[in-house]
Scaffold this motif. Structure first.
Motif, PDB file in Angstrom:
ATOM      1  N   GLN A  55       0.824  -1.218   0.000  1.00 49.69           N
ATOM      2  CA  GLN A  55       0.000   0.000   0.000  1.00 49.69           C
ATOM      3  C   GLN A  55       0.857   1.265   0.000  1.00 49.69           C
ATOM      4  OE1 GLN A  55      -3.417  -0.363  -0.292  1.00 49.69           O
ATOM      5  NE2 GLN A  55      -2.851  -2.527  -0.454  1.00 49.69           N
ATOM      6  N   LYS A 134       3.495 -12.648  -1.766  1.00 52.94           N
ATOM      7  CA  LYS A 134       4.032 -11.561  -2.596  1.00 52.94           C
ATOM      8  C   LYS A 134       5.461 -11.224  -2.171  1.00 52.94           C
ATOM      9  CE  LYS A 134       3.929  -6.603  -3.092  1.00 52.94           C
ATOM     10  NZ  LYS A 134       3.397  -5.339  -2.583  1.00 52.94           N
ATOM     11  N   ASP A 153       0.834  -7.997  -7.145  1.00 51.08           N
ATOM     12  CA  ASP A 153       0.535  -6.769  -6.410  1.00 51.08           C
ATOM     13  C   ASP A 153      -0.708  -6.140  -7.036  1.00 51.08           C
ATOM     14  OD1 ASP A 153       1.362  -5.601  -8.778  1.00 51.08           O
ATOM     15  OD2 ASP A 153       2.630  -4.102  -7.801  1.00 51.08           O
ATOM     16  N   THR A 154      -1.005  -4.900  -6.680  1.00 48.41           N
ATOM     17  CA  THR A 154      -2.240  -4.272  -7.172  1.00 48.41           C
ATOM     18  C   THR A 154      -2.219  -4.082  -8.680  1.00 48.41           C
ATOM     19  OG1 THR A 154      -1.299  -2.093  -6.629  1.00 48.41           O
ATOM     20  CG2 THR A 154      -2.746  -3.108  -4.998  1.00 48.41           C
ATOM     21  N   HIS A 155      -1.043  -3.741  -9.244  1.00 48.19           N
ATOM     22  CA  HIS A 155      -0.937  -3.580 -10.696  1.00 48.19           C
ATOM     23  C   HIS A 155      -1.171  -4.907 -11.412  1.00 48.19           C
ATOM     24  CE1 HIS A 155       0.497   0.570 -10.717  1.00 48.19           C
ATOM     25  NE2 HIS A 155       1.357   0.263  -9.773  1.00 48.19           N
ATOM     26  N   LYS A 157      -2.680  -7.582 -10.317  1.00 43.24           N
ATOM     27  CA  LYS A 157      -4.070  -7.988 -10.131  1.00 43.24           C
ATOM     28  C   LYS A 157      -4.980  -7.267 -11.112  1.00 43.24           C
ATOM     29  CE  LYS A 157      -7.758  -7.870  -6.651  1.00 43.24           C
ATOM     30  NZ  LYS A 157      -8.091  -7.567  -5.233  1.00 43.24           N
ATOM     31  N   ARG A 158      -4.822  -5.957 -11.225  1.00 43.96           N
ATOM     32  CA  ARG A 158      -5.676  -5.169 -12.112  1.00 43.96           C
ATOM     33  C   ARG A 158      -5.487  -5.555 -13.576  1.00 43.96           C
ATOM     34  NH1 ARG A 158      -3.633  -0.710 -11.101  1.00 43.96           N
ATOM     35  NH2 ARG A 158      -2.543  -0.131 -13.008  1.00 43.96           N
ATOM     36  N   ASP A 169     -10.188 -12.426  -7.913  1.00 46.88           N
ATOM     37  CA  ASP A 169      -9.702 -11.238  -7.215  1.00 46.88           C
ATOM     38  C   ASP A 169      -8.687 -11.586  -6.138  1.00 46.88           C
ATOM     39  OD1 ASP A 169     -11.230  -9.313  -8.614  1.00 46.88           O
ATOM     40  OD2 ASP A 169     -12.990  -9.795  -7.415  1.00 46.88           O
ATOM     41  N   PRO A 171      -5.382 -12.786  -4.648  1.00 49.54           N
ATOM     42  CA  PRO A 171      -4.025 -12.861  -5.206  1.00 49.54           C
ATOM     43  C   PRO A 171      -3.482 -14.281  -5.346  1.00 49.54           C
ATOM     44  CG  PRO A 171      -4.161 -11.085  -3.618  1.00 49.54           C
ATOM     45  CD  PRO A 171      -5.461 -11.829  -3.529  1.00 49.54           C
ATOM     46  N   ALA A 204      -5.075   2.770 -13.322  1.00 48.65           N
ATOM     47  CA  ALA A 204      -6.304   2.310 -12.689  1.00 48.65           C
ATOM     48  C   ALA A 204      -7.528   3.078 -13.183  1.00 48.65           C
ATOM     49  CB  ALA A 204      -6.174   2.428 -11.174  1.00 48.65           C
TER      50      ALA A 204
END
Length: 224
Positions: A55, A134, A153-155, A157-158, A169, A171, A204
């Motif tokens: 985060q 991760k 990570d968030t990238h 995943k997206r 969704d 991970p 995003a």
């Protein structure tokens, strides 16, 4: 039966795998020099930086660790540090109390149970406070050259959802899907290059589909 009638159509899984491999080739061409963005000199510093990156941007983490590692450069010094001082040094990375506690807890376990060395096995890394798959994947790949899994990570995943390579969704389930689609030697560099692409193009809120080199392979192209 004619020769053509006996041919099987590509399965959904095989076509998805072919698309994943083509995406991999293009990412390698687009970001040939992509590497881990975190600054570190030792394995324990990589571990700590990766814990802090949750985060938080790598840019911010690098600013924080330049001061943190000057004060506490190794596992022994972090294990014996005043927790409040660690908290203050990592405050701007967010969730700083929990991160500081996990960093110190991990370093104490490294000193007590692993002879002062960061372990190089997934099962052992996952025993450390603050370490999930991760973080373990990043440490194993960049410190030991072991591709044990795909860093999500968030990238990642997206983008993997946008690219239609997973329907999940969670991970861990995303990682399992990607491990089936990609060659093991490319598991970590896939993640790094996808992160670069997420920062530069497939953002995003406003993905730049009009200048995306993956647009013709992406089911989400033009959907914003």
């Amino acid at each position: 039966m004619t020769p053509t009638s006996s041919l099987k159509r590509p399965s959904k899984r095989s076509s998805k795998k072919q698309r994943a491999l083509e995406i991999l080739v293009r990412l390698q061409r687009l970001y040939p020099d992509a590497t881990c963005s975190l600054n570190y000199s030792t394995t324990v510093q990589l571990l700590v930086a990766t814990i802090l990156s949750a985060q938080c941007t790598d840019e911010r983490v690098n600013k924080v660790t330049s001061v943190l590692f000057a004060r506490f450069p190794d596992a022994a010094s972090l294990a014996n540090a005043d927790l409040g001082e660690i908290e203050e040094l990592v405050r701007t990375t967010g969730f700083y109390r929990n991160k500081a506690k996990n960093i110190q807890g991990a370093c104490r376990m490294i000193m007590k149970d692993f002879g002062g060395q960061v372990p190089n096995r997934m099962d052992d890394l996952l025993k450390l406070p603050g370490v999930a798959r991760k973080t373990a994947n990043v440490v194993l790949a960049h410190a030991f050259g072991i591709n044990a899994g795909v860093t999500v990570d968030t990238h990642v995943k997206r983008l993997t959802n946008r690219l239609g390579l997973t329907e999940h969704d969670d991970p861990i389930r995303i990682e399992r899907d990607l491990m089936k689609l990609l060659p093991q030697p490319d598991w970590e560099n896939w993640s790094i290059r996808l992160i670069y692409h997420g920062r530069a193009v497939c953002k995003a809120r406003n993905p730049a589909c009009d200048r995306c080199e993956l647009a013709d392979l992406c089911p989400s192209n033009g959907k914003g």
